[in-house]
Structures are given as C-alpha cells and as structure tokens.
Motif scaffolding. Structure first.
Motif, PDB file in Angstrom:
ATOM      1  N   LEU A  96       0.829  -1.205   0.000  1.00 41.40           N
ATOM      2  CA  LEU A  96       0.000   0.000   0.000  1.00 41.40           C
ATOM      3  C   LEU A  96       0.866   1.260   0.000  1.00 41.40           C
ATOM      4  O   LEU A  96       0.605   2.202  -0.743  1.00 41.40           O
ATOM      5  CB  LEU A  96      -0.934  -0.008   1.209  1.00 41.40           C
ATOM      6  CG  LEU A  96      -1.973   1.093   1.269  1.00 41.40           C
ATOM      7  CD1 LEU A  96      -2.877   1.058   0.049  1.00 41.40           C
ATOM      8  CD2 LEU A  96      -2.805   0.957   2.536  1.00 41.40           C
ATOM      9  N   SER A  97       1.911   1.254   0.796  1.00 44.40           N
ATOM     10  CA  SER A  97       2.824   2.391   0.841  1.00 44.40           C
ATOM     11  C   SER A  97       3.465   2.637  -0.521  1.00 44.40           C
ATOM     12  O   SER A  97       3.565   3.780  -0.982  1.00 44.40           O
ATOM     13  CB  SER A  97       3.912   2.154   1.893  1.00 44.40           C
ATOM     14  OG  SER A  97       4.902   3.146   1.823  1.00 44.40           O
ATOM     15  N   ALA A  98       3.876   1.573  -1.180  1.00 37.59           N
ATOM     16  CA  ALA A  98       4.494   1.711  -2.500  1.00 37.59           C
ATOM     17  C   ALA A  98       3.494   2.256  -3.514  1.00 37.59           C
ATOM     18  O   ALA A  98       3.823   3.141  -4.305  1.00 37.59           O
ATOM     19  CB  ALA A  98       5.041   0.366  -2.971  1.00 37.59           C
ATOM     20  N   ARG A  99       2.268   1.756  -3.492  1.00 36.01           N
ATOM     21  CA  ARG A  99       1.255   2.223  -4.449  1.00 36.01           C
ATOM     22  C   ARG A  99       0.883   3.683  -4.235  1.00 36.01           C
ATOM     23  O   ARG A  99       0.649   4.409  -5.188  1.00 36.01           O
ATOM     24  CB  ARG A  99       0.007   1.357  -4.363  1.00 36.01           C
ATOM     25  CG  ARG A  99       0.178   0.007  -4.983  1.00 36.01           C
ATOM     26  CD  ARG A  99      -1.120  -0.782  -4.998  1.00 36.01           C
ATOM     27  NE  ARG A  99      -0.907  -2.114  -5.490  1.00 36.01           N
ATOM     28  CZ  ARG A  99      -0.902  -2.431  -6.774  1.00 36.01           C
ATOM     29  NH1 ARG A  99      -1.103  -1.516  -7.683  1.00 36.01           N
ATOM     30  NH2 ARG A  99      -0.699  -3.673  -7.148  1.00 36.01           N
ATOM     31  N   VAL A 100       0.836   4.113  -2.987  1.00 42.90           N
ATOM     32  CA  VAL A 100       0.385   5.475  -2.685  1.00 42.90           C
ATOM     33  C   VAL A 100       1.514   6.495  -2.805  1.00 42.90           C
ATOM     34  O   VAL A 100       1.334   7.562  -3.376  1.00 42.90           O
ATOM     35  CB  VAL A 100      -0.247   5.523  -1.270  1.00 42.90           C
ATOM     36  CG1 VAL A 100      -0.568   6.946  -0.866  1.00 42.90           C
ATOM     37  CG2 VAL A 100      -1.504   4.660  -1.228  1.00 42.90           C
ATOM     38  N   THR A 101       2.695   6.168  -2.278  1.00 36.86           N
ATOM     39  CA  THR A 101       3.769   7.160  -2.221  1.00 36.86           C
ATOM     40  C   THR A 101       4.946   6.859  -3.143  1.00 36.86           C
ATOM     41  O   THR A 101       5.880   7.640  -3.217  1.00 36.86           O
ATOM     42  CB  THR A 101       4.330   7.284  -0.786  1.00 36.86           C
ATOM     43  OG1 THR A 101       4.944   6.036  -0.426  1.00 36.86           O
ATOM     44  CG2 THR A 101       3.236   7.623   0.207  1.00 36.86           C
ATOM     45  N   GLY A 102       4.893   5.724  -3.846  1.00 34.47           N
ATOM     46  CA  GLY A 102       6.055   5.278  -4.610  1.00 34.47           C
ATOM     47  C   GLY A 102       6.322   6.011  -5.899  1.00 34.47           C
ATOM     48  O   GLY A 102       5.431   6.589  -6.519  1.00 34.47           O
ATOM     49  N   GLU A 103       7.581   5.958  -6.297  1.00 37.89           N
ATOM     50  CA  GLU A 103       8.044   6.493  -7.574  1.00 37.89           C
ATOM     51  C   GLU A 103       7.853   5.406  -8.623  1.00 37.89           C
ATOM     52  O   GLU A 103       8.164   4.240  -8.388  1.00 37.89           O
ATOM     53  CB  GLU A 103       9.531   6.846  -7.454  1.00 37.89           C
ATOM     54  CG  GLU A 103      10.199   7.211  -8.743  1.00 37.89           C
ATOM     55  CD  GLU A 103      11.708   7.360  -8.601  1.00 37.89           C
ATOM     56  OE1 GLU A 103      12.347   7.575  -9.637  1.00 37.89           O
ATOM     57  OE2 GLU A 103      12.235   7.245  -7.485  1.00 37.89           O
ATOM     58  N   GLU A 104       7.336   5.775  -9.798  1.00 38.40           N
ATOM     59  CA  GLU A 104       7.095   4.799 -10.850  1.00 38.40           C
ATOM     60  C   GLU A 104       8.374   4.551 -11.632  1.00 38.40           C
ATOM     61  O   GLU A 104       9.032   5.488 -12.088  1.00 38.40           O
ATOM     62  CB  GLU A 104       5.996   5.298 -11.782  1.00 38.40           C
ATOM     63  CG  GLU A 104       5.546   4.240 -12.767  1.00 38.40           C
ATOM     64  CD  GLU A 104       4.363   4.689 -13.590  1.00 38.40           C
ATOM     65  OE1 GLU A 104       3.244   4.716 -13.051  1.00 38.40           O
ATOM     66  OE2 GLU A 104       4.578   5.035 -14.768  1.00 38.40           O
ATOM     67  N   ILE A 105       8.743   3.282 -11.755  1.00 38.21           N
ATOM     68  CA  ILE A 105       9.905   2.880 -12.550  1.00 38.21           C
ATOM     69  C   ILE A 105       9.497   1.737 -13.463  1.00 38.21           C
ATOM     70  O   ILE A 105       8.457   1.106 -13.254  1.00 38.21           O
ATOM     71  CB  ILE A 105      11.107   2.463 -11.667  1.00 38.21           C
ATOM     72  CG1 ILE A 105      10.771   1.215 -10.846  1.00 38.21           C
ATOM     73  CG2 ILE A 105      11.554   3.594 -10.765  1.00 38.21           C
ATOM     74  CD1 ILE A 105      11.968   0.617 -10.141  1.00 38.21           C
ATOM     75  N   ARG A 106      10.312   1.462 -14.467  1.00 42.91           N
ATOM     76  CA  ARG A 106      10.054   0.363 -15.390  1.00 42.91           C
ATOM     77  C   ARG A 106      11.246  -0.603 -15.342  1.00 42.91           C
ATOM     78  O   ARG A 106      12.396  -0.174 -15.396  1.00 42.91           O
ATOM     79  CB  ARG A 106       9.841   0.890 -16.807  1.00 42.91           C
ATOM     80  CG  ARG A 106       8.483   1.563 -16.971  1.00 42.91           C
ATOM     81  CD  ARG A 106       8.337   2.194 -18.334  1.00 42.91           C
ATOM     82  NE  ARG A 106       6.992   2.553 -18.690  1.00 42.91           N
ATOM     83  CZ  ARG A 106       6.233   3.446 -18.065  1.00 42.91           C
ATOM     84  NH1 ARG A 106       6.672   4.066 -17.020  1.00 42.91           N
ATOM     85  NH2 ARG A 106       5.009   3.712 -18.490  1.00 42.91           N
ATOM     86  N   LEU A 107      10.914  -1.883 -15.268  1.00 42.81           N
ATOM     87  CA  LEU A 107      11.930  -2.932 -15.207  1.00 42.81           C
ATOM     88  C   LEU A 107      11.666  -3.950 -16.308  1.00 42.81           C
ATOM     89  O   LEU A 107      10.512  -4.311 -16.562  1.00 42.81           O
ATOM     90  CB  LEU A 107      11.890  -3.636 -13.851  1.00 42.81           C
ATOM     91  CG  LEU A 107      12.133  -2.771 -12.620  1.00 42.81           C
ATOM     92  CD1 LEU A 107      11.750  -3.522 -11.352  1.00 42.81           C
ATOM     93  CD2 LEU A 107      13.588  -2.355 -12.562  1.00 42.81           C
ATOM     94  N   ARG A 108      12.720  -4.427 -16.965  1.00 44.98           N
ATOM     95  CA  ARG A 108      12.575  -5.455 -17.991  1.00 44.98           C
ATOM     96  C   ARG A 108      12.166  -6.772 -17.326  1.00 44.98           C
ATOM     97  O   ARG A 108      12.682  -7.123 -16.265  1.00 44.98           O
ATOM     98  CB  ARG A 108      13.909  -5.616 -18.726  1.00 44.98           C
ATOM     99  CG  ARG A 108      13.811  -6.319 -20.045  1.00 44.98           C
ATOM    100  CD  ARG A 108      15.105  -6.156 -20.835  1.00 44.98           C
ATOM    101  NE  ARG A 108      16.270  -6.622 -20.119  1.00 44.98           N
ATOM    102  CZ  ARG A 108      16.705  -7.885 -20.132  1.00 44.98           C
ATOM    103  NH1 ARG A 108      16.052  -8.797 -20.807  1.00 44.98           N
ATOM    104  NH2 ARG A 108      17.784  -8.224 -19.466  1.00 44.98           N
ATOM    105  N   VAL A 109      11.218  -7.499 -17.960  1.00 38.65           N
ATOM    106  CA  VAL A 109      10.737  -8.758 -17.392  1.00 38.65           C
ATOM    107  C   VAL A 109      10.789  -9.876 -18.424  1.00 38.65           C
ATOM    108  O   VAL A 109      10.805  -9.636 -19.625  1.00 38.65           O
ATOM    109  CB  VAL A 109       9.288  -8.650 -16.860  1.00 38.65           C
ATOM    110  CG1 VAL A 109       9.204  -7.728 -15.685  1.00 38.65           C
ATOM    111  CG2 VAL A 109       8.321  -8.235 -17.942  1.00 38.65           C
ATOM    112  N   GLU A 110      10.788 -11.094 -17.898  1.00 34.90           N
ATOM    113  CA  GLU A 110      10.660 -12.277 -18.732  1.00 34.90           C
ATOM    114  C   GLU A 110       9.804 -13.283 -17.966  1.00 34.90           C
ATOM    115  O   GLU A 110       9.736 -13.237 -16.734  1.00 34.90           O
ATOM    116  CB  GLU A 110      12.032 -12.856 -19.085  1.00 34.90           C
ATOM    117  CG  GLU A 110      12.899 -13.184 -17.915  1.00 34.90           C
ATOM    118  CD  GLU A 110      14.318 -13.550 -18.320  1.00 34.90           C
ATOM    119  OE1 GLU A 110      14.935 -14.333 -17.576  1.00 34.90           O
ATOM    120  OE2 GLU A 110      14.817 -13.065 -19.347  1.00 34.90           O
TER     121      GLU A 110
END
Length: 153
Positions: free
Chosen positions: A26-40
């Motif tokens: 919840l803390s990450a969703r509300v106050t977090g910075e958005e980043i993008r990570l490569r996935v597989e």
C-alpha cells in the motif's frame, strides 16, 4: 469482559493484522516512484492459483547472494528502464532501491506475480514471451515495491 467486547476486540485485531500485512504494498502504491523494469516469463498459468504470469527480472532475480536474508538492490536508469547495479545487506543511501529477500534460488522483491483476468492471461503471457515487456513498478522510500502493470515497450 462480556462477549460483544471480545468480538469487537477480535475484529479490531484482525483488521490491524491485515493492515500490517499489506502496509508495504500500500505504501508503495500510494507514495512510490514509478519505474520500469525489464521482465521475462517464468510460469504462465497455475490451475490452482488462477490466471497469473510469474515474472522474472533478469537484471535482479539472478543476483542471488546465497544467503537467506533481506537484501537491498540498488537501481540505476538505463534508457527507459532501470537495472540493478549492486546487491547489499545494507540499506543504500541513494534511491530508488528494492528491498528483497534471497530465498536461496532467486531474489524475491514482492513483484514476481502478475494476476490478470482469465480471458487476458494468454495475451499477457504472449506479450511477455515476446521479449519486449516491461513491468511498471512503484517503489517507495523504504524499498517496498508494488507491481502496477506489465506493458510492451
């Protein structure tokens, strides 16, 4: 103490435990910075758990420390995505970083499963298998992470 008070106390205690269990996400969703990570992909659909895609982060998951403990993964921007730079038992001074747990096989940061509706599971799986997928993740100041979505670049 009479029965209604015990029931009320039990309900309040259960609500507190649920709140504690989801506080990091919840803390990450509300106050977090958005980043993008490569996935597989790791594993597509589990009939017992429903439609989800089990994701691996090639820049993060493979950095096992061979210790079963909490570790911190420092991140640095590399174009439009972020990549892991170091793994440490000490909390980094600079952000963003991920707080992860080394389970002896891979680093687990709480963003490895992406649940989707049954009718979209195959579509998301195909996108991730295509090799151009990125995870949109929100990371708070303590390294808690929440997976928001999976997109193709």
């Amino acid at each position: 103490m009479n029965a209604p008070r015990w029931v009320a106390l039990t309900c309040i205690l259960n609500l507190g435990l649920v709140g504690f269990a989801v506080a990091g996400q919840l803390s990450a969703r509300v106050t977090g910075e958005e980043i993008r990570l490569r996935v597989e992909p790791v594993d597509p659909i589990d009939p017992l758990r429903g439609a989800y895609v089990d994701l691996a982060y090639p820049d993060i998951s493979s950095r096992s420390t061979e210790k079963t403990e909490d570790v911190y993964v420092s991140l640095a921007r590399s174009g439009k995505v972020w990549k892991a730079t170091t793994v440490s038992a000490e909390r980094p001074a600079e952000r963003p970083f991920l707080k992860c747990h080394d389970d002896g096989w891979r680093l687990s940061c709480g963003i490895e499963s992406f649940f989707v509706p049954q009718d979209r599971a195959r579509e998301v799986e195909a996108d991730v298998n295509g090799g151009d997928a990125v995870a949109v993740v929100k990371v708070d100041s303590r390294g808690n992470a929440a997976l928001v979505s999976v997109r193709t670049r």
